[in-house]
Design a protein around this motif. Structure first.
Motif, PDB file in Angstrom:
ATOM      1  N   TYR A   1    -104.978-114.420  42.269  1.00 16.87           N
ATOM      2  CA  TYR A   1    -104.449-113.936  43.544  1.00 16.87           C
ATOM      3  C   TYR A   1    -105.605-113.334  44.341  1.00 16.87           C
ATOM      4  CZ  TYR A   1    -102.281-111.136  47.129  1.00 16.87           C
ATOM      5  OH  TYR A   1    -101.957-110.611  48.355  1.00 16.87           O
ATOM      6  N   ALA A   2    -105.773-113.762  45.580  1.00 20.91           N
ATOM      7  CA  ALA A   2    -106.819-113.227  46.463  1.00 20.91           C
ATOM      8  C   ALA A   2    -106.150-112.578  47.666  1.00 20.91           C
ATOM      9  CB  ALA A   2    -107.753-114.348  46.918  1.00 20.91           C
ATOM     10  N   HIS A   3    -106.532-111.331  47.943  1.00 19.20           N
ATOM     11  CA  HIS A   3    -105.881-110.568  49.008  1.00 19.20           C
ATOM     12  C   HIS A   3    -106.732-110.533  50.271  1.00 19.20           C
ATOM     13  CE1 HIS A   3    -102.863-107.789  50.489  1.00 19.20           C
ATOM     14  NE2 HIS A   3    -103.824-107.016  50.965  1.00 19.20           N
TER      15      HIS A   3
ATOM     16  N   VAL B   1    -103.654-120.823  42.437  1.00 20.65           N
ATOM     17  CA  VAL B   1    -104.387-119.902  43.300  1.00 20.65           C
ATOM     18  C   VAL B   1    -103.450-119.517  44.433  1.00 20.65           C
ATOM     19  CG1 VAL B   1    -106.249-119.723  45.004  1.00 20.65           C
ATOM     20  CG2 VAL B   1    -106.700-120.723  42.752  1.00 20.65           C
ATOM     21  N   TYR B   2    -103.448-118.232  44.791  1.00 19.61           N
ATOM     22  CA  TYR B   2    -102.555-117.762  45.864  1.00 19.61           C
ATOM     23  C   TYR B   2    -103.332-116.817  46.764  1.00 19.61           C
ATOM     24  CZ  TYR B   2     -98.107-116.393  48.002  1.00 19.61           C
ATOM     25  OH  TYR B   2     -97.068-116.189  48.890  1.00 19.61           O
ATOM     26  N   LEU B   3    -103.408-117.137  48.048  1.00 17.88           N
ATOM     27  CA  LEU B   3    -104.051-116.281  49.040  1.00 17.88           C
ATOM     28  C   LEU B   3    -102.962-115.606  49.854  1.00 17.88           C
ATOM     29  CD1 LEU B   3    -106.345-118.452  48.377  1.00 17.88           C
ATOM     30  CD2 LEU B   3    -107.308-117.783  50.568  1.00 17.88           C
ATOM     31  N   GLY B   4    -102.855-114.271  49.697  1.00 14.27           N
ATOM     32  CA  GLY B   4    -101.824-113.529  50.397  1.00 14.27           C
ATOM     33  C   GLY B   4    -102.410-112.367  51.169  1.00 14.27           C
ATOM     34  N   GLY B   5    -101.517-111.578  51.745  1.00 13.77           N
ATOM     35  CA  GLY B   5    -102.016-110.472  52.535  1.00 13.77           C
ATOM     36  C   GLY B   5    -100.933-109.485  52.896  1.00 13.77           C
ATOM     37  N   GLY B   6    -101.101-108.835  54.062  1.00  8.30           N
ATOM     38  CA  GLY B   6    -101.865-109.296  55.187  1.00  8.30           C
ATOM     39  C   GLY B   6    -101.493-110.690  55.641  1.00  8.30           C
ATOM     40  N   THR B   7    -102.369-111.239  56.433  1.00 11.08           N
ATOM     41  CA  THR B   7    -102.204-112.596  56.956  1.00 11.08           C
ATOM     42  C   THR B   7    -103.501-113.349  56.769  1.00 11.08           C
ATOM     43  OG1 THR B   7    -100.693-111.735  58.659  1.00 11.08           O
ATOM     44  CG2 THR B   7    -101.531-113.975  58.956  1.00 11.08           C
ATOM     45  N   PRO B   8    -103.626-114.156  55.699  1.00 11.95           N
ATOM     46  CA  PRO B   8    -104.873-114.898  55.499  1.00 11.95           C
ATOM     47  C   PRO B   8    -105.296-115.715  56.712  1.00 11.95           C
ATOM     48  CG  PRO B   8    -103.531-115.003  53.533  1.00 11.95           C
ATOM     49  CD  PRO B   8    -102.683-114.328  54.572  1.00 11.95           C
TER      50      PRO B   8
ATOM     51  N   LEU C   1    -105.862-113.148  37.621  1.00 11.18           N
ATOM     52  CA  LEU C   1    -106.953-112.338  38.138  1.00 11.18           C
ATOM     53  C   LEU C   1    -106.647-111.974  39.576  1.00 11.18           C
ATOM     54  CD1 LEU C   1    -109.924-111.261  37.825  1.00 11.18           C
ATOM     55  CD2 LEU C   1    -110.642-113.458  38.794  1.00 11.18           C
ATOM     56  N   GLY C   2    -106.762-110.695  39.911  1.00 11.22           N
ATOM     57  CA  GLY C   2    -106.626-110.262  41.292  1.00 11.22           C
ATOM     58  C   GLY C   2    -107.992-109.996  41.878  1.00 11.22           C
ATOM     59  N   VAL C   3    -108.292-110.601  43.021  1.00 12.20           N
ATOM     60  CA  VAL C   3    -109.571-110.374  43.699  1.00 12.20           C
ATOM     61  C   VAL C   3    -109.301-109.972  45.144  1.00 12.20           C
ATOM     62  CG1 VAL C   3    -110.996-111.866  42.237  1.00 12.20           C
ATOM     63  CG2 VAL C   3    -109.785-112.862  44.186  1.00 12.20           C
ATOM     64  N   GLY C   4    -110.174-109.120  45.657  1.00 16.34           N
ATOM     65  CA  GLY C   4    -110.008-108.615  47.007  1.00 16.34           C
ATOM     66  C   GLY C   4    -109.497-107.187  46.994  1.00 16.34           C
ATOM     67  N   ALA C   5    -109.645-106.507  48.109  1.00 22.18           N
ATOM     68  CA  ALA C   5    -109.167-105.136  48.233  1.00 22.18           C
ATOM     69  C   ALA C   5    -107.669-105.089  47.991  1.00 22.18           C
ATOM     70  CB  ALA C   5    -109.486-104.596  49.625  1.00 22.18           C
ATOM     71  N   ALA C   6    -107.231-104.144  47.165  1.00 25.59           N
ATOM     72  CA  ALA C   6    -105.813-103.900  46.862  1.00 25.59           C
ATOM     73  C   ALA C   6    -105.163-104.973  46.007  1.00 25.59           C
ATOM     74  CB  ALA C   6    -105.003-103.712  48.141  1.00 25.59           C
TER      75      ALA C   6
END
Length: 390
Positions: free
Chosen positions: A13-15, A69-76, A270-275
């Protein structure tokens, strides 16, 4: 990787913590980019790519290519497309080509050329945050798009080559009626997405909606009206070919979210990115929430992880296993529970299972224990019964 190394499914997961503006109900870690938005986003994307290159290869060496793989947010998709495709490229280069690669997007931030570029970069699933097809309701909850833009975004995604699209819808919104919801569901169904997620509004502390509620300016549907909306969704979506496979998620056959199913089945990620949050080797952690602090730590080569404060026990792990698995239509796998914890499910939860089965909230069949439709509606009360005394 040695030939006898264990290979198991795992995800990433990428934030992306940026939005055009924060919605009035949102308490996720996200914010509108500042005056130097482009520079801020470039710095963040560079830090995220560096974390990916540092953290992903060791897990790939152990388990093989990441399955999801998952890109979430926020708004990618608020990122300039070159930055977002660069992050996608780094993920795929480090983790291998995933079976499912999801990008969250908001209508109003994408067009066909943008979507075509992220599709070419490896994204094969799009999650569109529509929430409603009623412009009045969209304005009330602070969304940046209109119903027309939501329809246009869906059409652009199809034209860009996406054959797996999920739509988010919400119910229980301020002033929303059952007829309003039925109209939005009809519009969503007319688009024929592969997946639909539905969420009841929760007024979270610290949000603009909470402030409005405290001031007596928020007109929410009554509990009975919200329950009527829930009952309508639970009947209408399955009747239209979308099977309910998790409390809030419905899909046409074969289009369930593999990444989210991984969360509910205790698959490591694995979580990557802030938060971002991660779960590897039975340990859970959250990354530094502040984007600027996150960037500084990555540049300095320091860890950005904040482990859980409390020590995890066997009982904690069992509770977590139950809470996650019971969110799904499949429920808890008795054989997997025994394999995971070395003890049979009846030794731990036998009395709870018997009690709630007798009341019609649990069902037991073919080696699984799952919530019934009535149990899913009751939700938290049944979950609470699976808490174990210390």
């Amino acid at each position: 990787m040695t030939s006898n190394a264990p290979i198991r499914p795992w995800g990433i997961y990428a934030h992306i913590p940026y939005c055009v503006k924060k919605c009035s109900y949102c308490d996720f870690v996200s914010s509108a980019a500042g005056k130097n938005a482009r520079v801020e986003m470039e710095n963040y994307a560079a830090a995220l790519r560096a974390e990916i290159l540092r953290e992903v290869p060791p897990l790939r060496a152990r388990w093989g290519d990441a399955a999801t793989v998952y890109l979430g947010g926020g708004t990618p998709t608020v990122l300039p497309v070159a930055l977002l495709t660069g992050i996608l490229g780094a993920l795929i280069a480090a983790a291998g080509v995933p079976v499912e690669c999801t990008v969250e997007a908001n209508p109003g931030t994408v067009d066909e050329p943008y979507l075509a570029r992220i599709r070419a970069a490896g994204a094969n699933r799009l999650s569109l945050g529509v929430q409603s097809f009623d412009d009045r309701l969209l304005h009330i909850i602070g969304r940046i798009h209109t119903a027309a833009e939501a329809r246009a975004a869906f059409g652009a995604a199809r034209a860009a080559g996406f054959r797996n699209i999920s739509l988010d819808l919400m119910y229980g919104l301020p002033t929303q009626t059952l007829d309003d919801l039925k109209a939005s569901v009809a519009e969503a169904l007319a688009l024929r997405p592969e997946h639909i997620s539905v969420y009841g509004l929760i007024v979270e502390e610290g949000t603009p909606l909470a402030t409005a509620e405290a001031a007596g300016r928020l007109v929410l549907p009554s509990e009975d009206a919200a329950e009527e909306m829930y009952d309508y969704l639970m009947a209408e979506l399955p009747a239209r070919g979308y099977a309910r496979y998790e409390i809030s998620n419905f899909a046409r056959q074969g289009f369930e979210s593999r990444h989210n199913l991984g969360y509910w089945r205790n698959v490591p990620y694995l979580g990557v990115g802030a938060a971002a949050h991660g779960y590897v080797d039975g340990a859970r952690w959250g990354n530094e929430c502040d984007s600027a602090a996150y960037i500084r730590a990555i540049r300095a080569g320091r860890s950005v992880r904040t482990p859980e404060d409390t020590e995890r026990t066997q009982e904690n792990a069992m509770e977590e296993y139950a809470f996650l698995a019971l969110r799904t239509a499949r429920g808890m796998d008795e054989a997997d529970f025994l394999c995971t914890f070395g003890v049979g499910i009846d030794e731990v939860y036998g009395a709870v299972i018997e009690k709630y089965s007798m009341q019609g909230f649990l069902r037991r069949a073919d080696g699984f224990v799952a919530l019934t439709e009535a149990g899913m509606k009751l939700g938290n009360e049944v979950f609470a019964a699976f808490l174990l005394d210390a």
